[in-house]
Motif scaffolding. Structure first.
Motif, PDB file in Angstrom:
ATOM      1  N   ILE A   1      -0.676   4.426  -9.384  1.00  0.00           N
ATOM      2  CA  ILE A   1      -1.137   5.371 -10.412  1.00  0.00           C
ATOM      3  C   ILE A   1       0.045   5.962 -11.184  1.00  0.00           C
ATOM      4  O   ILE A   1      -0.004   6.134 -12.393  1.00  0.00           O
ATOM      5  N   CYS A   2       1.159   6.198 -10.478  1.00  0.00           N
ATOM      6  CA  CYS A   2       2.344   6.773 -11.132  1.00  0.00           C
ATOM      7  C   CYS A   2       3.133   5.730 -11.913  1.00  0.00           C
ATOM      8  O   CYS A   2       4.110   6.064 -12.575  1.00  0.00           O
ATOM      9  N   GLY A   3       2.737   4.496 -11.815  1.00  0.00           N
ATOM     10  CA  GLY A   3       3.462   3.438 -12.524  1.00  0.00           C
ATOM     11  C   GLY A   3       4.454   2.704 -11.644  1.00  0.00           C
ATOM     12  O   GLY A   3       5.206   1.859 -12.134  1.00  0.00           O
TER      13      GLY A   3
ATOM     14  N   CYS B   1       0.859  -1.189   0.000  1.00  0.00           N
ATOM     15  CA  CYS B   1       0.000   0.000   0.000  1.00  0.00           C
ATOM     16  C   CYS B   1       0.898   1.243   0.000  1.00  0.00           C
ATOM     17  O   CYS B   1       1.740   1.391   0.874  1.00  0.00           O
ATOM     18  N   CYS B   2       0.735   2.097  -0.974  1.00  0.00           N
ATOM     19  CA  CYS B   2       1.560   3.311  -1.023  1.00  0.00           C
ATOM     20  C   CYS B   2       0.704   4.541  -0.729  1.00  0.00           C
ATOM     21  O   CYS B   2      -0.328   4.767  -1.363  1.00  0.00           O
ATOM     22  N   ARG B   3       1.160   5.340   0.239  1.00  0.00           N
ATOM     23  CA  ARG B   3       0.478   6.600   0.566  1.00  0.00           C
ATOM     24  C   ARG B   3       1.475   7.752   0.487  1.00  0.00           C
ATOM     25  O   ARG B   3       1.343   8.738   1.171  1.00  0.00           O
ATOM     26  N   ILE B   4       2.476   7.548  -0.374  1.00  0.00           N
ATOM     27  CA  ILE B   4       3.542   8.549  -0.385  1.00  0.00           C
ATOM     28  C   ILE B   4       3.095   9.851  -1.055  1.00  0.00           C
ATOM     29  O   ILE B   4       3.568  10.917  -0.709  1.00  0.00           O
ATOM     30  N   CYS B   5       2.156   9.773  -2.000  1.00  0.00           N
ATOM     31  CA  CYS B   5       1.641  11.042  -2.536  1.00  0.00           C
ATOM     32  C   CYS B   5       0.120  11.095  -2.375  1.00  0.00           C
ATOM     33  O   CYS B   5      -0.513  10.105  -2.045  1.00  0.00           O
ATOM     34  N   LEU B   6      -0.432  12.256  -2.635  1.00  0.00           N
ATOM     35  CA  LEU B   6      -1.854  12.475  -2.351  1.00  0.00           C
ATOM     36  C   LEU B   6      -2.792  11.837  -3.381  1.00  0.00           C
ATOM     37  O   LEU B   6      -3.998  11.923  -3.259  1.00  0.00           O
ATOM     38  N   GLN B   7      -2.207  11.202  -4.393  1.00  0.00           N
ATOM     39  CA  GLN B   7      -3.060  10.433  -5.323  1.00  0.00           C
ATOM     40  C   GLN B   7      -3.426   9.084  -4.723  1.00  0.00           C
ATOM     41  O   GLN B   7      -4.346   8.422  -5.168  1.00  0.00           O
ATOM     42  N   GLY B   8      -2.649   8.678  -3.713  1.00  0.00           N
ATOM     43  CA  GLY B   8      -2.855   7.370  -3.098  1.00  0.00           C
ATOM     44  C   GLY B   8      -4.017   7.409  -2.139  1.00  0.00           C
ATOM     45  O   GLY B   8      -4.737   8.412  -2.067  1.00  0.00           O
ATOM     46  N   PRO B   9      -4.269   6.374  -1.359  1.00  0.00           N
ATOM     47  CA  PRO B   9      -3.451   5.170  -1.360  1.00  0.00           C
ATOM     48  C   PRO B   9      -3.589   4.346  -2.640  1.00  0.00           C
ATOM     49  O   PRO B   9      -4.691   4.197  -3.158  1.00  0.00           O
ATOM     50  N   CYS B  10      -2.434   3.844  -3.120  1.00  0.00           N
ATOM     51  CA  CYS B  10      -2.407   2.915  -4.246  1.00  0.00           C
ATOM     52  C   CYS B  10      -2.090   1.541  -3.695  1.00  0.00           C
ATOM     53  O   CYS B  10      -1.134   1.390  -2.932  1.00  0.00           O
ATOM     54  N   ARG B  11      -2.897   0.575  -4.069  1.00  0.00           N
ATOM     55  CA  ARG B  11      -2.671  -0.778  -3.558  1.00  0.00           C
ATOM     56  C   ARG B  11      -2.441  -1.723  -4.731  1.00  0.00           C
ATOM     57  O   ARG B  11      -3.148  -1.655  -5.735  1.00  0.00           O
TER      58      ARG B  11
ATOM     59  N   HIS C   1      10.734  10.061  -1.837  1.00  0.00           N
ATOM     60  CA  HIS C   1       9.659  10.988  -2.216  1.00  0.00           C
ATOM     61  C   HIS C   1       9.056  10.531  -3.545  1.00  0.00           C
ATOM     62  O   HIS C   1       9.720   9.865  -4.340  1.00  0.00           O
ATOM     63  N   MET C   2       7.835  10.908  -3.760  1.00  0.00           N
ATOM     64  CA  MET C   2       7.174  10.539  -5.020  1.00  0.00           C
ATOM     65  C   MET C   2       8.063  10.923  -6.215  1.00  0.00           C
ATOM     66  O   MET C   2       8.593  12.039  -6.269  1.00  0.00           O
ATOM     67  N   GLY C   3       8.245   9.956  -7.106  1.00  0.00           N
ATOM     68  CA  GLY C   3       8.940  10.258  -8.345  1.00  0.00           C
ATOM     69  C   GLY C   3      10.450  10.366  -8.224  1.00  0.00           C
ATOM     70  O   GLY C   3      11.080  10.987  -9.073  1.00  0.00           O
TER      71      GLY C   3
HETATM   72 FE1  SF4 Z   1       2.515   6.001  -4.311  1.00  0.00          FE
HETATM   73 FE2  SF4 Z   1       2.714   6.512  -6.937  1.00  0.00          FE
HETATM   74 FE3  SF4 Z   1       0.341   5.941  -5.809  1.00  0.00          FE
HETATM   75 FE4  SF4 Z   1       1.529   8.271  -5.292  1.00  0.00          FE
HETATM   76  S1  SF4 Z   1       0.767   7.573  -7.285  1.00  0.00           S
HETATM   77  S2  SF4 Z   1       0.557   6.933  -3.797  1.00  0.00           S
HETATM   78  S3  SF4 Z   1       3.682   7.659  -5.253  1.00  0.00           S
HETATM   79  S4  SF4 Z   1       2.128   4.575  -5.996  1.00  0.00           S
END
Ligand code: SF4
Ligand code: BF8
Length: 659
Positions: A74-76, A55-65, A204-206
């Motif tokens: 979402i960022c790939g 589970c990634c919550r490193i950026c505000l688009q997350g959480p990405c699971r 950090h993101m990216g």
């Molecule tokens: Fe993490 Fe990338 Fe999703 Fe952002 S977009 S929460 S950096 S996986």
């Protein structure tokens, strides 16, 4: 909640401990006051995305699971990048916590030099000289204060410098082969603060998505963690004394209903040492309030610090920290930093116990707060004790119920104290007493029990079981942190346990030390498990490993020394485990960290680490299998060492450097 989830939840019994005192308090309470044990049950089932690290919550688009449907964020970002990033942020969290502790020790020296910390002074000159010598600081023509300033300058530099030179506390405490390895692999930290900032920047993101690159940065962070832990231990010893054997008791039966009872909890000895000292001077004030005196007792690593140096009894360890309050006889629980459950406050409100926070960055809503500062250390300590005395006056006698469980404890085994004991058997090279015993097969190796408690496993059970089994198998054992807390509470840290559990080889080894040190031990005998201190004092345990490596003339991965954290819980434990591996130690962990969501990251922890550093993780939750795997790791090393020694003898050559 699905029927299946409900069923799973029902199966979890909140009585998740084998500590008889904790069970007694829990049973009497019968679930009326909520503790961590109850909250663990309520929390089931826990999220598997978080548990496996995907589970990634490193950026505000997350959480990405990461799921079967969606194999990238979402960022790939791939699952392996997400797991690696989460892991190294956890390592960095541990490094940050130890840096916070260590920096506070260094800062106290800053204040001392400025004439603003008059309650602190050099207590242990020998330790100062030992540290200065190790750092390569010449002592000639220098006053003690000048010497301390030079040690201080080295510590500040290890915390802040930007160049590529190795940190002094790393360079001077490991064998040259280790340092070379760190430099070749680019994991030698520039400095503690720089490394923490690098990890946060890199994750950090990216920024970095290469899992191996990320993990190596995590290992660098863990070595920065080792540096700051070692600095913390050294400065604490210089200011408060290097531990020597002390004799006391452990578990909740140490609470005396006729005393003003103060529980010291957290990690930092700066205030707790002062509280122990002033409480001895404030007996009259306690008597005026109707008590017999003042009794300090320890929880977690603040407890370990004051146990090791002052013989303060052990109240309990991490998981059961809320329970002593429920005896109704704790007047104040003084907390500093780390591993303090916010839950203690709600429990205290049922019992007139004062929870006193003392650090400006570690507060609990509704708790008392005494703002500790180095300039007024004694004064602040007195303020804390007076709040406890007030608490005593308001105690509700009808609520007092103290479980009658204690065990004798012998603690205080700094590396210097160990050397002193071993030196009575082997005066020219103390550590040779251990290498000889391993070479002859009397001992099977050395195991460090480190780490926490974790509700995922039965509290205190794996520590206790492993200790008993390894004792039977002639393993010499040292312990720190809450693992040491278990050994103390469960009666495994005294001479009786040697009689009861040690195999013939271990018994003979300890008895030989008893006989050789009879004059120093004043009729006492050595314990089954040697308490080396708080978690930052895992540095002492590494000094032990390193001394074994030096004596054998090998790099650390050849040394039959294994670390075990069967109940690991905190980010600090993740960081310590990582530096153990990087420093060449097989490291058993009984609660698998959040890495299993990526085969690649998991594989690096289990296999690649061994190829590169010689240390490796052993994830094993099953207790019996853990015993087997720890013994196998020791045996593999002692067997290999013996074969290499015999080969070197036969061909009259030096010992091979390979592991
Ligand atoms: Fe993490 Fe990338 Fe999703 Fe952002 S977009 S929460 S950096 S996986
Ligand atoms: O530093 S062993 S639960 S108290 S983290 Fe915390 Fe773990 Fe206990 Fe000490 Ni260490």
């Amino acid at each position: 909640m699905s029927a299946e989830e409900k069923e799973k939840k029902k199966k979890v019994d909140p009585r998740r401990t084998i500590d008889p005192a904790a069970l007694e308090v829990m049973d009497k309470n019968d679930g009326q006051i909520e503790t961590a044990y109850d909250r663990y049950v309520k929390m089931q089932p826990q999220c598997n995305f978080g548990r496996t690290g995907v589970c990634c919550r490193i950026c505000l688009q997350g959480p990405c699971r990461i799921t079967k449907k969606s194999s990238k964020g979402i960022c790939g970002a791939h699952g392996y990048s997400i797991v690696a990033r989460n892991l190294i942020r956890a390592i960095c969290g541990g490094t940050g916590a130890h840096a916070d502790h260590s920096r506070h020790m260094i800062y106290t020296l800053t204040e001392m030099f400025a004439g603003k910390a008059g309650d602190y002074q050099i207590e242990d000159f020998d330790k100062l000289y030992r540290v200065a010598d190790r750092l390569g600081i010449s002592r000639e023509g220098k006053s003690d204060e000048d010497l301390l300033k030079e040690v201080y300058n080295c510590a500040v530099s290890d915390f802040t410098k930007l160049d590529d030179e190795p940190c002094k506390w790393l360079e001077t405490t490991v064998v040259p082969e280790r340092l070379k390895k760190f430099q070749e692999c680019n994991v030698s930290p520039r400095s503690v603060h720089t490394t923490i900032s690098e990890v946060m920047g890199q994750t950090h993101m990216g920024v970095d998505s290469d899992p191996v690159n990320l993990i190596f940065q995590g290992l660098k962070s863990s070595l920065a963690d080792y540096v700051c832990m070692h600095i913390a231990t050294d400065i604490s010893d210089i200011l408060f004394g290097t531990p020597k054997p002390v004799y006391t008791e452990a578990n909740m039966g140490v609470i005396d209903p006729e005393m003003v009872n103060i529980a010291l909890h957290g990690h930092n000895p700066l205030l707790s040492e002062m509280i122990v000292r002033v409480s001895r001077e404030m007996t009259d004030e306690a008597k005026e309030a109707g008590a017999k005196g003042i009794k300090c007792m320890g929880i977690c690593c603040t407890g370990n610090e004051v146990l090791m140096r002052q013989g303060v009894p052990v109240l309990t360890n991490f998981l059961s920290q809320e329970l002593p309050i429920m005896t109704g006889a704790i007047d104040a629980m003084v907390v500093d930093v780390q591993c303090i459950m916010p839950g203690v406050q709600a429990v205290s409100e049922c019992f007139n116990t004062r929870i006193i926070t003392t650090m400006s960055h570690s507060k609990i809503p509704s708790a008392y707060h005494v703002d500790f500062d180095e300039e007024h250390a004694m004064e602040k300590a007195k303020e804390v004790v007076r709040i406890a005395i007030e608490g005593y006056k308001e105690r509700d006698e009808s609520k007092i119920d103290i479980p009658d469980h204690t065990h004798n404890v012998t603690a205080g085994f700094s590396f210097e104290a160990m050397e002193d004991l071993l030196g009575a058997v082997s005066p020219d090279a103390p550590i040779k007493a251990v290498t000889d015993a391993v070479d002859s097969g009397q001992l099977r190796g050395v195991v460090l029990f480190a780490g926490c408690n974790n509700l995922r496993v039965m509290h205190d059970q794996s520590h206790s079981h492993l200790i008993k089994e390894l004792a039977k198998n002639n393993v010499l054992m040292v312990a720190t942190g809450c693992a040491a807390g278990t050994a103390a509470k469960m009666g495994l840290m005294n001479a009786g346990a040697v009689e009861e559990y040690a195999g013939d080889g271990l018994k003979a080894f300890i008895n030989q030390l008893n006989e050789a040190n009879a004059d120093k031990l004043n009729g006492n005998k050595l314990p089954l498990v040697f308490h080396m201190g708080s978690c930052v004092d895992n540095s002492r345990a590494y000094d032990f490993t390193n001394a074994l490596a030096v004596q054998w003339g090998v790099d650390t991965p050849k040394v039959p020394f294994v670390a075990s954290a069967p109940e690991a819980m905190s980010e600090k434990a993740v960081s310590i485990g990582s530096w153990c591996v990087t420093l060449g130690i097989p490291t058993h962990v009984g609660v698998v960290p959040e890495v299993t969501g990526s085969e690649l990251v998991n594989g690096v922890a289990l296999q690649i680490a061994q190829d590169v550093y010689g240390g490796y993780f052993i994830w094993e939750e099953d207790i019996e299998k853990s015993v087997e795997k720890v013994l196998a790791a020791l045996d593999e090393r002692s067997w290999k060492l013996r074969v290499h020694q015999q080969t070197a003898e036969k061909y009259e050559t030096t010992l091979t450097k390979t592991w």
